[in-house]
Scaffold this motif. Structure first.
Motif, PDB file in Angstrom:
ATOM      1  N   PRO A 200     -28.471   0.656   9.542  1.00  0.00           N
ATOM      2  CA  PRO A 200     -29.513   1.037   8.627  1.00  0.00           C
ATOM      3  C   PRO A 200     -28.960   0.652   7.007  1.00  0.00           C
ATOM      4  O   PRO A 200     -28.939  -0.146   5.814  1.00  0.00           O
ATOM      5  CB  PRO A 200     -30.530   1.993   8.762  1.00  0.00           C
TER       6      PRO A 200
ATOM      7  N   LEU B 209     -37.281   4.171   4.554  1.00  0.00           N
ATOM      8  CA  LEU B 209     -36.123   4.118   4.961  1.00  0.00           C
ATOM      9  C   LEU B 209     -35.292   5.477   5.327  1.00  0.00           C
ATOM     10  O   LEU B 209     -34.816   5.968   6.413  1.00  0.00           O
ATOM     11  CB  LEU B 209     -34.646   3.563   4.004  1.00  0.00           C
TER      12      LEU B 209
ATOM     13  N   ALA C 294     -37.276   6.620   8.316  1.00  0.00           N
ATOM     14  CA  ALA C 294     -36.773   5.835   9.426  1.00  0.00           C
ATOM     15  C   ALA C 294     -35.392   6.607   9.508  1.00  0.00           C
ATOM     16  O   ALA C 294     -35.719   7.496  11.350  1.00  0.00           O
ATOM     17  CB  ALA C 294     -36.710   4.661   8.863  1.00  0.00           C
TER      18      ALA C 294
ATOM     19  N   THR D  75     -35.374   9.201  13.064  1.00  0.00           N
ATOM     20  CA  THR D  75     -34.190   9.294  14.303  1.00  0.00           C
ATOM     21  C   THR D  75     -33.045  10.561  14.439  1.00  0.00           C
ATOM     22  O   THR D  75     -33.364  10.509  14.884  1.00  0.00           O
ATOM     23  CB  THR D  75     -33.603   7.567  13.736  1.00  0.00           C
TER      24      THR D  75
ATOM     25  N   SER E  23     -32.524  -6.389   5.751  1.00  0.00           N
ATOM     26  CA  SER E  23     -32.794  -5.270   5.540  1.00  0.00           C
ATOM     27  C   SER E  23     -34.008  -3.982   6.314  1.00  0.00           C
ATOM     28  O   SER E  23     -33.790  -3.322   6.236  1.00  0.00           O
ATOM     29  CB  SER E  23     -33.056  -5.313   4.023  1.00  0.00           C
TER      30      SER E  23
ATOM     31  N   THR F 102     -33.963  -4.592  10.480  1.00  0.00           N
ATOM     32  CA  THR F 102     -32.170  -2.929  10.987  1.00  0.00           C
ATOM     33  C   THR F 102     -33.629  -1.852  10.518  1.00  0.00           C
ATOM     34  O   THR F 102     -32.675  -0.874  12.447  1.00  0.00           O
ATOM     35  CB  THR F 102     -31.078  -2.659   9.091  1.00  0.00           C
ATOM     36  N   LEU F 103     -34.905  -1.384  10.349  1.00  0.00           N
ATOM     37  CA  LEU F 103     -35.783  -0.806  10.560  1.00  0.00           C
ATOM     38  C   LEU F 103     -36.587  -0.428  11.513  1.00  0.00           C
ATOM     39  O   LEU F 103     -36.604  -0.236  12.546  1.00  0.00           O
ATOM     40  CB  LEU F 103     -36.678  -0.056   9.033  1.00  0.00           C
TER      41      LEU F 103
ATOM     42  N   LEU G  45     -34.161   0.196  15.111  1.00  0.00           N
ATOM     43  CA  LEU G  45     -34.798   1.936  15.113  1.00  0.00           C
ATOM     44  C   LEU G  45     -35.758   2.659  16.201  1.00  0.00           C
ATOM     45  O   LEU G  45     -36.126   2.980  17.469  1.00  0.00           O
ATOM     46  CB  LEU G  45     -35.418   2.994  14.209  1.00  0.00           C
TER      47      LEU G  45
ATOM     48  N   ILE H 147     -40.945   6.924  13.427  1.00  0.00           N
ATOM     49  CA  ILE H 147     -40.791   6.018  13.246  1.00  0.00           C
ATOM     50  C   ILE H 147     -41.666   4.378  13.526  1.00  0.00           C
ATOM     51  O   ILE H 147     -41.352   3.554  12.708  1.00  0.00           O
ATOM     52  CB  ILE H 147     -39.892   6.062  14.457  1.00  0.00           C
TER      53      ILE H 147
ATOM     54  N   VAL I  62     -43.784   3.950  10.377  1.00  0.00           N
ATOM     55  CA  VAL I  62     -42.505   3.252   8.925  1.00  0.00           C
ATOM     56  C   VAL I  62     -42.968   1.601   9.931  1.00  0.00           C
ATOM     57  O   VAL I  62     -42.379   0.507   8.712  1.00  0.00           O
ATOM     58  CB  VAL I  62     -41.219   3.437   8.973  1.00  0.00           C
TER      59      VAL I  62
END
Length: 320
Positions: free
Chosen positions: A124, A147, A150, A154, A269, A272-273, A276, A305, A308
């Motif tokens: 990310p 971010l 997240a 992960t 942007s 990409t999260l 997850l 996660i 988020v």
């Protein structure tokens, strides 16, 4: 009468646009989540001594047969492509579909496994930086904290509450460098995909991603020179064929169709999260199909996660 018709179309388009950002975000979540179903199909293929490169090549051949008519239908979109668009498509197909997977696989065989997995989770960050530079995307408020949350979630899914390596030298081995390369390519693919769905239909982007990767995969497979192991028994051959078809169509073609559809209205942007969701589903699949118990630290990772994802979804709806 024509003005009334045009006004109705405009209002309809505005209503659709109002719900698209939130819907698009969850389509990205769904598309990435489907990648987590990959082990259900891949395990039988690996047991039959088919190499990873051969599996990827066969998947792309199957998918290419399905998407070729789609690409032919949208062939007019190929006219007027600029050099940057061609570069983005090659990055998607060669970098995201072929080279990144090979780099990550090689990384797992050259160094500390935990370090390789951890460094791959930096994807990310690469995507966000590239989106900022190439797409000039503005990050939402408090995006940095989201971010961090997240990435922490992960991390918990993968390693729990422990430090996964014993010495800092684990980071400077060949495997770690290969993993970083894979993370950069996958993160870049998210950005390049966002660039291309702004230029052409998501069906066309999906088709080109698989078709353009075929020549490179053929060359790599031939260069490796590994023998092909064809199952001898009718039952085994049928099982391998069904799993290969299922893997190509569900976590392969269908997931990317949904993913690129969502990416049309989702910032790279943010997307990409949303991706997850992939490790979360992977943990669930391991629990349900392979009877690996979900542990407390993994539950904590899930909660972080999904928190988020929920926050970003709400903000995307407000920004619409």
């Amino acid at each position: 009468m024509e003005n009334v018709s045009n006004k109705f179309k405009l209002n309809s388009a505005m209503r659709k646009q109002a719900v698209r950002p939130k819907t698009g975000f969850w389509l990205v979540v769904l598309g990435a989540a489907l990648w987590g179903a990959d082990p259900l199909f891949r395990i039988i293929l690996l047991r039959e001594q088919i190499t990873p490169t051969q599996i990827v090549l066969l998947e792309h051949i199957i998918i290419a047969l399905f998407v070729a008519p789609m690409l032919w239908k949208h062939r007019s979109e190929l006219k007027g492509l600029k050099l940057r668009h061609i570069g983005a498509l090659l990055f998607l197909s060669w970098g995201g579909s072929a080279i990144a997977t090979i780099l990550f696989t090689l990384g797992l065989t050259h160094g500390n496994l935990n370090a390789v997995l951890l460094l791959q989770k930096l994807q990310p960050i690469f995507a966000i930086l590239m989106a900022r530079v190439l797409l000039k995307e503005k990050l939402p408020k408090q995006f940095g904290w989201l971010l961090i949350m997240a990435l922490a979630g992960t991390y918990l899914l993968t390693f729990g509450f422990t430090f996964p390596f014993g010495h800092v030298n684990d980071f400077v081995k060949v495997g770690s460098l290969l993993s970083l390369g894979a993370a950069a390519l996958w993160g870049g693919s998210t950005v390049m995909g966002r660039l291309m769905v702004g230029k052409m239909e998501y069906e066309t982007v999906t088709s080109l991603r698989f078709i353009l990767a075929l020549p490179l995969l053929i060359v790599i497979t031939i260069n490796q020179g590994d023998p092909w192991h064809v199952p001898s028994g009718a039952g085994t051959f049928a099982a391998v064929s069904i799993n290969l078809l299922g893997q190509a169509l569900l976590p392969g073609l269908f997931s990317l169709m949904v993913y690129y559809k969502g990416l049309t209205t989702t910032k790279a942007s943010v997307a990409t999260l949303a991706e997850l969701s992939f490790p979360m589903v992977g943990v669930l699949i391991n629990w349900i199909a392979f009877h690996e118990i979900v542990k407390f630290h993994q539950i904590c990772g899930f909660i972080l996660i999904w928190a988020v994802l929920f926050i970003i979804s709400r903000r995307s709806a407000k920004e619409a």
